[in-house]
Scaffold this active site. Structure first.
Site, PDB file in Angstrom:
ATOM      1  CD  GLU A   1       5.262 -15.583  -8.415  1.00  0.00           C
ATOM      2  OE1 GLU A   1       5.432 -15.761  -7.189  1.00  0.00           O
ATOM      3  OE2 GLU A   1       4.630 -14.621  -8.873  1.00  0.00           O
TER       4      GLU A   1
ATOM      5  CE  LYS B   1      -0.745 -10.776  -8.646  1.00  0.00           C
ATOM      6  NZ  LYS B   1      -0.573 -11.637  -7.513  1.00  0.00           N
TER       7      LYS B   1
ATOM      8  N   GLY C   1       0.809  -1.212   0.000  1.00  0.00           N
ATOM      9  CA  GLY C   1       0.000   0.000   0.000  1.00  0.00           C
ATOM     10  C   GLY C   1       0.842   1.261   0.000  1.00  0.00           C
TER      11      GLY C   1
ATOM     12  CG  HIS D   1       1.220 -13.425 -12.667  1.00  0.00           C
ATOM     13  ND1 HIS D   1       1.625 -13.455 -11.337  1.00  0.00           N
ATOM     14  CD2 HIS D   1       2.190 -12.763 -13.328  1.00  0.00           C
ATOM     15  CE1 HIS D   1       2.783 -12.839 -11.215  1.00  0.00           C
ATOM     16  NE2 HIS D   1       3.151 -12.408 -12.407  1.00  0.00           N
ATOM     17  CG  ASN D   2       0.188 -15.072  -8.048  1.00  0.00           C
ATOM     18  OD1 ASN D   2       0.454 -14.172  -8.841  1.00  0.00           O
ATOM     19  ND2 ASN D   2      -0.027 -14.833  -6.770  1.00  0.00           N
TER      20      ASN D   2
ATOM     21  CB  SER E   1       2.071  -9.221 -10.416  1.00  0.00           C
ATOM     22  OG  SER E   1       3.224 -10.022 -10.301  1.00  0.00           O
TER      23      SER E   1
END
Length: 484
Positions: free
Chosen positions: A192, A185, A16, A188-189, A130
């Site tokens: 990964e 996402k 954040g 994507h992970n 990401s």
């Protein structure tokens, strides 16, 4: 009158803080709030001092400090905390205001939340972010989905803060409706997880089979990062292998071999099972982490169970090139499987996913960023309806060229007792996918034998189902045909 903020953010943890500093550096005024309000004051008087931030101490104050339509982004722990803040925000917002979840939420939750927030007359975005701490500050990959009408209002902010590729294109675009952003996402992970496991298997082969030192492996990864394997994960592996502890010894060899995980890889594997997609490599990468976590049990087993001697003779340099081929080919299989999963989910949930655009979003800022993704974008730009990346002419040529070395590596690992679950399952998928006929005919006969589940015949039209009374003792009644 006090200037109103362009966007508000709830959650001043590492991601954040860095994300709002990124926003402010691009010219946006940001209102910030944190459940522990002391963090707000520390931030505004610390890293945010002298910058365009508005510190607030309540949800009501946060909302009042925003321009209309109000845009409130949450970067809080996935799960109940997101639902709690949605409930706190709704009473203070007006029709057309936008709630954004930038955490790692599970996509079914985002589907549910989008429906709920829209029922209140508001708009909702669930977006993957990401790139970790550095990406948040300097430019992450951002994958937003949710209420389509919200995109024009957040697009200027998101595309300004996102990573940029060489031609200046932002690594951020609208993904699709409701949970599409968080689904992409999640995949994507999962990819990964697969990339990291493949690199670890290459490392273990070089270490245990070739007897290479971390410094020697550093040189290999340094060279690989100059070619078609050029990527963030290869780059950091290069650096990790060269890093020395205080005593001058390689730090990597002192790290306990038990891996953690946050759950997104598991979510990807479960989603694949739900869709009936063979996401074998990511699944094996998740299981490899699970096996690593059984450290004490593995230590006990190592004293009881034996295997072959781990030593290979021959041309070391040539075998390292074989490992490179195995890594590239297996990586291609992983991405191919990930895209097949996204294609299946798009059909299931009614998303209009832009596969080439997703590759562009992953080219910069994110953990799996690599030159490899430019080729994936080219493949989908040439053929948006491409069924599988393995069928693209460029990748077909690359995997055919790589497969001899790939097979040597998997064979050598098996013969010398080195576990390579990701390399080997990738090869098994490739061989299965290119097989015109698999032994599932026998499997269907078995299912029909013990459960009257029926089968189709090669000499009859597809869609006609048959049952055989295999023993002469069973009846002619067949089970209904279905696929779970």
């Amino acid at each position: 009158m006090e200037k109103l903020a362009d966007i508000g953010l709830i959650g001043l943890a590492v991601m954040g803080e860095n994300l709002v500093l990124n926003m402010e550096s691009k010219g946006f005024t940001v209102a910030v709030f944190n459940r522990t309000v002391e963090k707000v004051d520390r931030f505004v008087e610390g890293r945010g001092k002298g910058k365009k931030f508005i510190g607030t101490h309540s949800i009501e104050e946060l909302v009042k400090s925003l321009k209309r339509p109000r845009k409130v982004m949450m970067l809080v722990k996935a799960g109940q905390a997101v639902d709690d803040f949605i409930e706190k925000l709704i009473p203070h917002l007006e029709k057309g205001d936008i709630i954004i979840d930038g955490g790692n939420s599970h996509f079914p939750d985002t589907i549910r939340r989008t429906r709920y927030v829209e029922s209140k007359g508001l708009l909702y975005i669930g977006t993957g972010v990401s790139g970790g701490e550095e990406g948040a500050l300097l430019g992450p990959s951002i994958m937003p989905g949710g209420s389509n009408d919200a995109w024009p209002h957040v697009k200027p902010v998101f595309q300004a803060i996102a990573a940029k590729v060489s031609d200046g294109s932002p690594c951020c675009d609208w993904v699709g409706e409701n949970g599409a952003g968080h689904f992409v996402k999640m995949v994507h992970n999962g990819i990964e997880y697969g990339d990291m496991q493949l690199i670890c298997e290459a490392y273990q082969i070089m270490k245990e089979l070739l007897g290479m030192t971390p410094d020697e492996m550093h040189e290999v990864f340094k060279e690989w990062n100059k070619g078609e394997l050029d990527s963030y994960l290869i780059e950091i592996t290069r650096d990790i292998l060269a890093f020395k502890d205080e005593d001058g010894q390689p730090l990597v060899e002192k790290i306990l071999d038990t891996a953690g995980q946050k759950g997104t890889g598991k979510w990807t594997a479960v989603a694949a099972l739900d869709q009936g997609v063979p996401l074998t490599l990511i699944g094996e990468a998740v299981f490899a982490r699970c096996l690593s976590a059984q450290k004490d049990e593995r230590v006990r087993a190592s004293k009881v169970l034996t295997g072959p001697v781990k030593k290979i003779s021959g041309d070391k340099k040539a075998f390292i090139e074989d490992i490179r081929h195995a890594l590239y080919a297996s990586k291609l299989v992983s991405y191919a499987q990930g895209y097949v999963l996204m294609r299946a989910a798009a059909g299931e949930y009614g998303w209009n996913l832009n596969n080439g655009g997703i590759a562009l979003m992953w080219r910069g800022g994110c953990i799996i960023r690599s030159v490899f993704l430019a080729k994936i974008k080219e493949a989908f730009d040439k053929n948006p309806e491409l069924e599988n990346l393995l069928l693209d002419p460029y990748f077909k040529e690359k995997i055919v060229a790589a497969q001899e070395g790939w097979r040597k590596v998997v064979s050598a690992a098996a013969m010398h007792g080195i576990p390579v679950p990701a390399f080997s399952t990738a090869l098994a998928y490739y061989d299965g996918y290119r097989s015109e006929r698999l032994p599932a005919n026998l499997l269907q006969a078995q299912r029909d034998y013990f459960g009257a589940h029926t089968y189709e015949r090669t000499d009859k039209p597809r869609g006609e189902f048959f049952h055989t009374n295999w023993t002469g003792r069973g009846g002619e009644t067949a089970s209904s045909t279905y696929t779970v």
